[in-house]
Design a protein around this motif. Structure first.
Motif, mmCIF file in Angstrom:
data_model
loop_
_atom_site.group_PDB
_atom_site.id
_atom_site.type_symbol
_atom_site.label_atom_id
_atom_site.label_comp_id
_atom_site.label_asym_id
_atom_site.label_seq_id
_atom_site.Cartn_x
_atom_site.Cartn_y
_atom_site.Cartn_z
ATOM 1 N N SER A 62 11.686 -16.113 -38.593
ATOM 2 C CA SER A 62 12.929 -15.748 -37.906
ATOM 3 C C SER A 62 13.468 -14.447 -38.506
ATOM 4 C CB SER A 62 13.980 -16.848 -38.071
ATOM 5 O OG SER A 62 13.570 -18.025 -37.426
ATOM 6 N N ALA A 63 13.646 -13.447 -37.662
ATOM 7 C CA ALA A 63 14.038 -12.128 -38.162
ATOM 8 C C ALA A 63 14.259 -11.191 -36.987
ATOM 9 C CB ALA A 63 12.951 -11.546 -39.072
ATOM 10 N N LEU A 64 14.713 -9.986 -37.324
ATOM 11 C CA LEU A 64 14.780 -8.894 -36.353
ATOM 12 C C LEU A 64 13.487 -8.088 -36.507
ATOM 13 C CD1 LEU A 64 16.463 -7.152 -34.315
ATOM 14 C CD2 LEU A 64 17.300 -5.891 -36.317
ATOM 15 N N TYR A 65 12.761 -7.932 -35.420
ATOM 16 C CA TYR A 65 11.513 -7.178 -35.462
ATOM 17 C C TYR A 65 11.758 -5.808 -34.841
ATOM 18 C CZ TYR A 65 9.197 -11.302 -37.107
ATOM 19 O OH TYR A 65 8.841 -12.381 -37.878
ATOM 20 N N LEU A 66 11.492 -4.797 -35.645
ATOM 21 C CA LEU A 66 11.776 -3.416 -35.241
ATOM 22 C C LEU A 66 10.487 -2.635 -35.042
ATOM 23 C CD1 LEU A 66 14.591 -2.861 -37.870
ATOM 24 C CD2 LEU A 66 14.939 -2.867 -35.404
ATOM 25 N N GLN B 172 12.796 -7.417 -40.309
ATOM 26 C CA GLN B 172 14.032 -7.372 -41.092
ATOM 27 C C GLN B 172 14.668 -8.763 -41.116
ATOM 28 O OE1 GLN B 172 17.179 -4.737 -39.733
ATOM 29 N NE2 GLN B 172 18.095 -4.656 -41.768
ATOM 30 N N ALA B 173 14.594 -9.403 -42.273
ATOM 31 C CA ALA B 173 15.272 -10.683 -42.459
ATOM 32 C C ALA B 173 16.767 -10.433 -42.642
ATOM 33 C CB ALA B 173 14.694 -11.400 -43.671
ATOM 34 N N LEU B 174 17.555 -11.459 -42.405
ATOM 35 C CA LEU B 174 19.011 -11.334 -42.479
ATOM 36 C C LEU B 174 19.447 -10.863 -43.857
ATOM 37 C CD1 LEU B 174 21.359 -11.858 -40.542
ATOM 38 C CD2 LEU B 174 21.639 -14.102 -41.616
ATOM 39 N N PHE C 62 12.036 0.495 -47.514
ATOM 40 C CA PHE C 62 13.494 0.571 -47.423
ATOM 41 C C PHE C 62 14.149 0.023 -48.684
ATOM 42 C CE2 PHE C 62 14.752 1.506 -42.973
ATOM 43 C CZ PHE C 62 13.482 1.607 -42.412
ATOM 44 N N GLY C 63 15.305 0.595 -49.022
ATOM 45 C CA GLY C 63 16.156 -0.010 -50.014
ATOM 46 C C GLY C 63 16.900 -1.191 -49.406
ATOM 47 N N LYS C 64 17.750 -1.835 -50.201
ATOM 48 C CA LYS C 64 18.489 -3.001 -49.718
ATOM 49 C C LYS C 64 19.750 -2.605 -48.972
ATOM 50 C CE LYS C 64 16.696 -6.284 -53.059
ATOM 51 N NZ LYS C 64 17.000 -7.316 -54.089
ATOM 52 N N GLY C 65 20.072 -1.323 -48.977
ATOM 53 C CA GLY C 65 21.191 -0.839 -48.188
ATOM 54 C C GLY C 65 22.508 -0.811 -48.938
ATOM 55 N N THR C 66 23.418 -0.002 -48.427
ATOM 56 C CA THR C 66 24.813 0.028 -48.886
ATOM 57 C C THR C 66 25.671 -0.407 -47.713
ATOM 58 O OG1 THR C 66 24.543 1.765 -50.543
ATOM 59 C CG2 THR C 66 26.741 1.492 -49.587
ATOM 60 N N HIS C 67 26.442 -1.475 -47.919
ATOM 61 C CA HIS C 67 27.329 -1.977 -46.876
ATOM 62 C C HIS C 67 28.680 -1.291 -47.010
ATOM 63 C CE1 HIS C 67 29.317 -5.669 -44.736
ATOM 64 N NE2 HIS C 67 29.231 -4.603 -43.957
ATOM 65 N N GLY D 75 15.139 -3.349 -31.406
ATOM 66 C CA GLY D 75 14.678 -4.565 -32.041
ATOM 67 C C GLY D 75 14.622 -5.776 -31.130
ATOM 68 N N THR D 76 13.853 -6.766 -31.568
ATOM 69 C CA THR D 76 13.786 -8.079 -30.928
ATOM 70 C C THR D 76 14.206 -9.112 -31.961
ATOM 71 O OG1 THR D 76 11.985 -7.515 -29.410
ATOM 72 C CG2 THR D 76 12.300 -9.845 -29.935
ATOM 73 N N ARG D 77 15.213 -9.902 -31.613
ATOM 74 C CA ARG D 77 15.670 -10.973 -32.520
ATOM 75 C C ARG D 77 14.890 -12.233 -32.192
ATOM 76 N NH1 ARG D 77 19.798 -9.651 -35.687
ATOM 77 N NH2 ARG D 77 21.090 -7.876 -35.081
ATOM 78 N N LEU D 78 14.113 -12.701 -33.168
ATOM 79 C CA LEU D 78 13.297 -13.903 -32.999
ATOM 80 C C LEU D 78 13.899 -15.029 -33.826
ATOM 81 C CD1 LEU D 78 10.710 -15.435 -32.118
ATOM 82 C CD2 LEU D 78 9.614 -14.508 -34.174
ATOM 83 N N LEU D 79 14.123 -16.152 -33.179
ATOM 84 C CA LEU D 79 14.604 -17.344 -33.861
ATOM 85 C C LEU D 79 13.535 -18.417 -33.712
ATOM 86 C CD1 LEU D 79 16.778 -18.956 -35.347
ATOM 87 C CD2 LEU D 79 17.775 -19.523 -33.119
ATOM 88 N N VAL D 80 13.077 -18.951 -34.844
ATOM 89 C CA VAL D 80 12.078 -20.017 -34.832
ATOM 90 C C VAL D 80 12.753 -21.324 -35.246
ATOM 91 C CG1 VAL D 80 9.858 -20.809 -35.707
ATOM 92 C CG2 VAL D 80 10.288 -18.352 -35.410
#
Lengths: 111, 116
Positions: B86-90, B37-39, A101-106, B110-115
């Motif tokens: 900690s991330a969203l797992y897709l 997917q990290a924030l 994936f790219g970093k996206g366009t917001h 997705g599943t949001r996991l917080l550690v």
């Protein structure tokens, strides 16, 4: 592995405007997809487009595989178009990278 | 036609614990891929399962492991959790490449996991 770059990183437009999002990739691909991620994190498929041109309502996409780029066009933007748009590609030469994936366009569409 | 489903939707764990996330593919699909997917980032490929075997793997440590069941559903296991997990797992499903069908990947919520 393959590199995917998206531009611009951020885009703010008024409702009704048109926009073009760009995705550059570093190698030949057998899979290229555009996604819209909504505020809840759901990735919504927009296009599967490793080459050629497709249209779906106000959205269209073009991939020029020989020049290694893809464009996503959004016409007559609506506030519901806001969110993050991702381009993702998979290298056609095999390997173990899945979709990159790219970093996206917001994109923010203001009323 | 059911899409990709994932459970749980949210999860809170502490460092050092282990977690299992679950995914059921879209009807007709037998290939399952997992992404982290990290924030503020794009998703990163963890691994892909087909015919109950890991077929591809991204750059993730062995703490990340998976399994695919005969009904094509899949689990992602993460051991010795770190704060950085900690991330969203897709989860995504698709047709296998060898089938000659379009390889569009369809993602679950997705599943949001917080550690902590």
């Amino acid at each position: 592995g393959i590199q995917v770059e998206q531009s611009p990183p951020d885009l703010i437009l008024q409702e009704g405007a048109n926009s073009t999002l760009r995705c550059n990739f570093s190698d030949s691909v057998n899979n290229l997809q555009w996604f819209h991620q909504n505020p809840w994190g759901q990735l919504i498929n927009l296009f599967y487009i490793p080459s050629g041109t497709k249209q779906n309502g106000r959205l269209s996409a073009t991939t020029v595989a020989t020049e290694r780029y893809s464009l996503l066009y959004i016409s007559s933007s609506q506030t519901t178009d806001s969110g993050v748009y991702f381009c993702a590609a998979e290298y056609s030469g095999g390997g173990a990278d899945g979709l990159t994936f790219g970093k996206g366009t917001h994109l923010i569409i203001q009323p | 036609d059911a899409g990709v489903t994932q459970s749980p939707t949210h999860l809170i764990k502490t460092r050092g614990q282990q977690v299992t996330l679950r995914c059921s593919p879209k009807s007709g699909h037998d290939t399952v891929s997992w992404y982290q997917q990290a924030l503020g980032q794009g998703p990163q490929f963890i691994f892909q399962y087909y015919e109950e075997e890991e077929r591809q793997r991204g750059n993730f440590p062995d703490r990340f492991s998976g399994h695919q069941f005969p009904n094509y559903s899949s689990e992602l296991n993460v051991n010795a959790l770190l704060l950085g997990d900690s991330a969203l797992y897709l989860c995504a499903s698709s047709y296998p490449r060898l089938a000659g069908l379009q390889e569009t990947q369809y993602f679950g919520p997705g599943t949001r996991l917080l550690v902590l």
